[in-house]
Design a protein around this motif. Structure first.
Motif, PDB file in Angstrom:
ATOM      1  N   ASP A 183     -17.644 -62.789 -20.428  1.00 37.40           N
ATOM      2  CA  ASP A 183     -18.147 -63.953 -19.713  1.00 37.40           C
ATOM      3  C   ASP A 183     -18.075 -65.166 -20.629  1.00 37.40           C
ATOM      4  OD1 ASP A 183     -19.186 -65.274 -17.552  1.00 37.40           O
ATOM      5  OD2 ASP A 183     -21.253 -64.641 -17.904  1.00 37.40           O
ATOM      6  N   ILE A 184     -17.180 -66.081 -20.313  1.00 38.57           N
ATOM      7  CA  ILE A 184     -17.010 -67.286 -21.125  1.00 38.57           C
ATOM      8  C   ILE A 184     -17.671 -68.444 -20.379  1.00 38.57           C
ATOM      9  CG2 ILE A 184     -15.359 -68.794 -22.273  1.00 38.57           C
ATOM     10  CD1 ILE A 184     -15.383 -65.844 -23.225  1.00 38.57           C
ATOM     11  N   LYS A 185     -18.720 -68.998 -20.988  1.00 39.68           N
ATOM     12  CA  LYS A 185     -19.468 -70.076 -20.339  1.00 39.68           C
ATOM     13  C   LYS A 185     -19.131 -71.454 -20.918  1.00 39.68           C
ATOM     14  CE  LYS A 185     -23.370 -67.166 -19.099  1.00 39.68           C
ATOM     15  NZ  LYS A 185     -23.365 -65.932 -19.808  1.00 39.68           N
ATOM     16  N   ASP A 186     -19.047 -71.541 -22.246  1.00 37.37           N
ATOM     17  CA  ASP A 186     -18.826 -72.831 -22.897  1.00 37.37           C
ATOM     18  C   ASP A 186     -17.778 -72.662 -23.996  1.00 37.37           C
ATOM     19  OD1 ASP A 186     -18.879 -75.301 -24.093  1.00 37.37           O
ATOM     20  OD2 ASP A 186     -20.961 -75.181 -24.757  1.00 37.37           O
ATOM     21  N   VAL A 187     -16.543 -73.069 -23.719  1.00 33.93           N
ATOM     22  CA  VAL A 187     -15.448 -72.864 -24.670  1.00 33.93           C
ATOM     23  C   VAL A 187     -15.603 -73.706 -25.937  1.00 33.93           C
ATOM     24  CG1 VAL A 187     -13.822 -72.146 -22.896  1.00 33.93           C
ATOM     25  CG2 VAL A 187     -13.900 -74.547 -23.578  1.00 33.93           C
ATOM     26  N   LEU A 233      -5.864 -68.186 -20.818  1.00 34.30           N
ATOM     27  CA  LEU A 233      -6.950 -67.221 -20.961  1.00 34.30           C
ATOM     28  C   LEU A 233      -6.891 -66.218 -19.823  1.00 34.30           C
ATOM     29  CD1 LEU A 233      -9.545 -66.431 -22.520  1.00 34.30           C
ATOM     30  CD2 LEU A 233     -10.790 -68.016 -21.047  1.00 34.30           C
ATOM     31  N   GLN A 234      -6.757 -64.944 -20.159  1.00 33.58           N
ATOM     32  CA  GLN A 234      -6.694 -63.925 -19.118  1.00 33.58           C
ATOM     33  C   GLN A 234      -8.028 -63.791 -18.405  1.00 33.58           C
ATOM     34  OE1 GLN A 234      -5.162 -60.144 -20.382  1.00 33.58           O
ATOM     35  NE2 GLN A 234      -3.224 -61.007 -21.039  1.00 33.58           N
ATOM     36  N   TYR A 235      -7.960 -63.468 -17.117  1.00 29.68           N
ATOM     37  CA  TYR A 235      -9.111 -63.239 -16.237  1.00 29.68           C
ATOM     38  C   TYR A 235      -9.835 -64.528 -15.844  1.00 29.68           C
ATOM     39  CZ  TYR A 235      -7.939 -58.765 -18.205  1.00 29.68           C
ATOM     40  OH  TYR A 235      -7.236 -57.682 -18.636  1.00 29.68           O
ATOM     41  N   TYR A 236      -9.272 -65.679 -16.201  1.00 31.52           N
ATOM     42  CA  TYR A 236      -9.820 -66.982 -15.829  1.00 31.52           C
ATOM     43  C   TYR A 236      -8.689 -67.920 -15.428  1.00 31.52           C
ATOM     44  CZ  TYR A 236     -14.446 -66.030 -17.776  1.00 31.52           C
ATOM     45  OH  TYR A 236     -15.697 -65.522 -18.018  1.00 31.52           O
ATOM     46  N   GLU A 237      -8.984 -68.809 -14.496  1.00 32.78           N
ATOM     47  CA  GLU A 237      -8.112 -69.964 -14.269  1.00 32.78           C
ATOM     48  C   GLU A 237      -8.685 -71.065 -15.140  1.00 32.78           C
ATOM     49  OE1 GLU A 237      -7.968 -71.156 -10.183  1.00 32.78           O
ATOM     50  OE2 GLU A 237      -7.056 -69.269  -9.542  1.00 32.78           O
ATOM     51  N   MET A 296      -7.760 -83.929 -18.604  1.00 27.13           N
ATOM     52  CA  MET A 296      -7.134 -84.747 -19.640  1.00 27.13           C
ATOM     53  C   MET A 296      -7.929 -86.015 -19.956  1.00 27.13           C
ATOM     54  SD  MET A 296      -4.741 -82.902 -20.556  1.00 27.13           S
ATOM     55  CE  MET A 296      -3.367 -83.640 -21.388  1.00 27.13           C
ATOM     56  N   VAL A 297      -8.760 -86.478 -19.025  1.00 21.88           N
ATOM     57  CA  VAL A 297      -9.552 -87.681 -19.280  1.00 21.88           C
ATOM     58  C   VAL A 297     -10.708 -87.358 -20.223  1.00 21.88           C
ATOM     59  CG1 VAL A 297     -10.983 -89.458 -18.213  1.00 21.88           C
ATOM     60  CG2 VAL A 297      -8.906 -88.681 -17.057  1.00 21.88           C
ATOM     61  N   GLU A 298     -11.490 -86.337 -19.868  1.00 25.88           N
ATOM     62  CA  GLU A 298     -12.647 -85.974 -20.693  1.00 25.88           C
ATOM     63  C   GLU A 298     -12.300 -84.939 -21.760  1.00 25.88           C
ATOM     64  OE1 GLU A 298     -16.279 -85.151 -18.685  1.00 25.88           O
ATOM     65  OE2 GLU A 298     -15.765 -86.463 -17.011  1.00 25.88           O
ATOM     66  N   HIS A 299     -11.092 -84.434 -21.710  1.00 27.54           N
ATOM     67  CA  HIS A 299     -10.613 -83.402 -22.622  1.00 27.54           C
ATOM     68  C   HIS A 299     -11.587 -82.217 -22.671  1.00 27.54           C
ATOM     69  CE1 HIS A 299      -7.371 -82.332 -25.232  1.00 27.54           C
ATOM     70  NE2 HIS A 299      -8.232 -81.808 -26.085  1.00 27.54           N
ATOM     71  N   LYS A 300     -11.950 -81.735 -21.459  1.00 26.50           N
ATOM     72  CA  LYS A 300     -12.842 -80.587 -21.321  1.00 26.50           C
ATOM     73  C   LYS A 300     -12.147 -79.535 -20.474  1.00 26.50           C
ATOM     74  CE  LYS A 300     -17.334 -80.917 -20.775  1.00 26.50           C
ATOM     75  NZ  LYS A 300     -18.618 -81.235 -20.145  1.00 26.50           N
ATOM     76  N   TRP A 301     -12.348 -78.273 -20.840  1.00 26.96           N
ATOM     77  CA  TRP A 301     -11.786 -77.171 -20.071  1.00 26.96           C
ATOM     78  C   TRP A 301     -12.704 -76.823 -18.908  1.00 26.96           C
ATOM     79  CZ3 TRP A 301      -7.046 -75.215 -20.547  1.00 26.96           C
ATOM     80  CH2 TRP A 301      -6.350 -75.468 -21.725  1.00 26.96           C
ATOM     81  N   GLU A 302     -12.108 -76.618 -17.754  1.00 28.69           N
ATOM     82  CA  GLU A 302     -12.828 -76.138 -16.581  1.00 28.69           C
ATOM     83  C   GLU A 302     -12.346 -74.714 -16.327  1.00 28.69           C
ATOM     84  OE1 GLU A 302     -12.051 -78.817 -13.361  1.00 28.69           O
ATOM     85  OE2 GLU A 302     -12.592 -80.559 -14.561  1.00 28.69           O
ATOM     86  N   LEU A 303     -13.288 -73.770 -16.317  1.00 28.01           N
ATOM     87  CA  LEU A 303     -12.941 -72.364 -16.126  1.00 28.01           C
ATOM     88  C   LEU A 303     -13.447 -71.846 -14.794  1.00 28.01           C
ATOM     89  CD1 LEU A 303     -13.809 -70.808 -19.604  1.00 28.01           C
ATOM     90  CD2 LEU A 303     -11.597 -71.560 -18.770  1.00 28.01           C
ATOM     91  N   LYS A 304     -12.612 -71.030 -14.156  1.00 27.65           N
ATOM     92  CA  LYS A 304     -13.010 -70.336 -12.934  1.00 27.65           C
ATOM     93  C   LYS A 304     -12.631 -68.873 -13.134  1.00 27.65           C
ATOM     94  CE  LYS A 304     -12.088 -69.931  -8.052  1.00 27.65           C
ATOM     95  NZ  LYS A 304     -11.072 -70.167  -7.043  1.00 27.65           N
ATOM     96  N   LYS A 305     -13.641 -68.005 -13.048  1.00 30.81           N
ATOM     97  CA  LYS A 305     -13.395 -66.590 -13.268  1.00 30.81           C
ATOM     98  C   LYS A 305     -12.564 -66.025 -12.124  1.00 30.81           C
ATOM     99  CE  LYS A 305     -16.703 -64.160 -15.180  1.00 30.81           C
ATOM    100  NZ  LYS A 305     -17.844 -63.284 -15.453  1.00 30.81           N
ATOM    101  N   GLY A 354      -1.663 -65.045 -21.860  1.00 25.10           N
ATOM    102  CA  GLY A 354      -2.875 -65.733 -22.295  1.00 25.10           C
ATOM    103  C   GLY A 354      -3.667 -64.939 -23.313  1.00 25.10           C
ATOM    104  N   LEU A 355      -4.763 -65.515 -23.755  1.00 28.95           N
ATOM    105  CA  LEU A 355      -5.646 -64.849 -24.708  1.00 28.95           C
ATOM    106  C   LEU A 355      -6.295 -63.658 -24.012  1.00 28.95           C
ATOM    107  CD1 LEU A 355      -7.286 -68.062 -26.181  1.00 28.95           C
ATOM    108  CD2 LEU A 355      -5.516 -66.656 -27.257  1.00 28.95           C
ATOM    109  N   GLN A 356      -6.254 -62.495 -24.664  1.00 25.83           N
ATOM    110  CA  GLN A 356      -6.738 -61.260 -24.052  1.00 25.83           C
ATOM    111  C   GLN A 356      -7.871 -60.675 -24.894  1.00 25.83           C
ATOM    112  OE1 GLN A 356      -4.255 -57.715 -24.488  1.00 25.83           O
ATOM    113  NE2 GLN A 356      -4.435 -57.456 -22.278  1.00 25.83           N
ATOM    114  N   PRO A 357      -9.017 -60.353 -24.261  1.00 25.73           N
ATOM    115  CA  PRO A 357     -10.120 -59.764 -25.021  1.00 25.73           C
ATOM    116  C   PRO A 357      -9.788 -58.343 -25.474  1.00 25.73           C
ATOM    117  CG  PRO A 357     -10.607 -59.707 -22.684  1.00 25.73           C
ATOM    118  CD  PRO A 357      -9.321 -60.472 -22.835  1.00 25.73           C
ATOM    119  N   GLN A 358     -10.245 -57.998 -26.679  1.00 24.80           N
ATOM    120  CA  GLN A 358     -10.061 -56.652 -27.223  1.00 24.80           C
ATOM    121  C   GLN A 358     -11.384 -55.895 -27.309  1.00 24.80           C
ATOM    122  OE1 GLN A 358      -6.734 -55.480 -28.151  1.00 24.80           O
ATOM    123  NE2 GLN A 358      -6.641 -57.151 -26.684  1.00 24.80           N
ATOM    124  N   ARG A 359     -12.396 -56.533 -27.883  1.00 28.44           N
ATOM    125  CA  ARG A 359     -13.721 -55.923 -27.988  1.00 28.44           C
ATOM    126  C   ARG A 359     -14.718 -56.989 -28.452  1.00 28.44           C
ATOM    127  NH1 ARG A 359     -10.692 -54.758 -32.039  1.00 28.44           N
ATOM    128  NH2 ARG A 359     -11.375 -54.972 -34.185  1.00 28.44           N
TER     129      ARG A 359
END
Length: 159
Positions: free
Chosen positions: A32-36, A67-71, A76-85, A132-137
């Motif tokens: 669960d990625i909340k704040d990159v 990032l795998q498992y997320y869109e 580009m304006v605020e240079h912030k990532w928006e994630l959707k699981k 994309g980036l894939q979780p291992q453990r």
């Protein structure tokens, strides 16, 4: 930005698809990625923030997911990532191993989510793939700076 200190790990395990609401076992950890900008990942033994790794992936492979498992979209304006699981991914450590060293002792605490505290939290070992980036453990890290002098021991109480 502060450095992170890895305290202990969960050892080997397996991932499954599911949701926290559909019955998360007490030893399982959701990816669960909340704040990159503040959540940590470990790539090739180096701790980094997810946001920095995602930006690096975007620059290297602009037409690939970051990032795998997320869109993931970059504003580009605020240079912030928006994630959707896209998928709920859950890690379950192997409980049948007899070893209980630093790399596996985190799984002895139940429920595993007790590790989310003011002083400790989860980071993810990840690898870079074409999709994309894939979780291992997961691994438990100190979320605040602490100095441990030579010959001293840090005791983390999860009660």
């Amino acid at each position: 930005r502060q450095k992170i200190t890895s305290l202990c790990g969960f050892g080997r395990g397996a991932f499954r698809f599911g949701t926290e609401s559909s019955g998360l076992q007490e030893h399982e950890i959701p990816f669960d990625i909340k704040d990159v900008s503040s959540q940590m990942a470990i790539l090739d033994g180096r701790p980094q923030y997810f946001g920095d790794l995602m930006e690096s992936m975007r620059q290297k492979f602009p037409d690939k997911p970051v990032l795998q498992y997320y869109e993931a979209k970059l504003d580009m304006v605020e240079h912030k990532w928006e994630l959707k699981k896209v998928n709920d991914l859950i890690f379950a450590p192997r409980l049948d191993e007899d070893k209980a060293g630093q790399t596996t002792c985190a799984k002895l605490v139940a429920p595993a989510m007790k590790w989310e505290s003011a002083w400790t939290g989860f980071a993810w070992h990840i690898k870079q793939t074409q999709t994309g980036l894939q979780p291992q453990r997961p691994v438990i890290v100190a979320t605040k700076s602490v100095e441990i002098k030579p010959g001293m021991t840090l005791v983390v109480d999860t009660v």
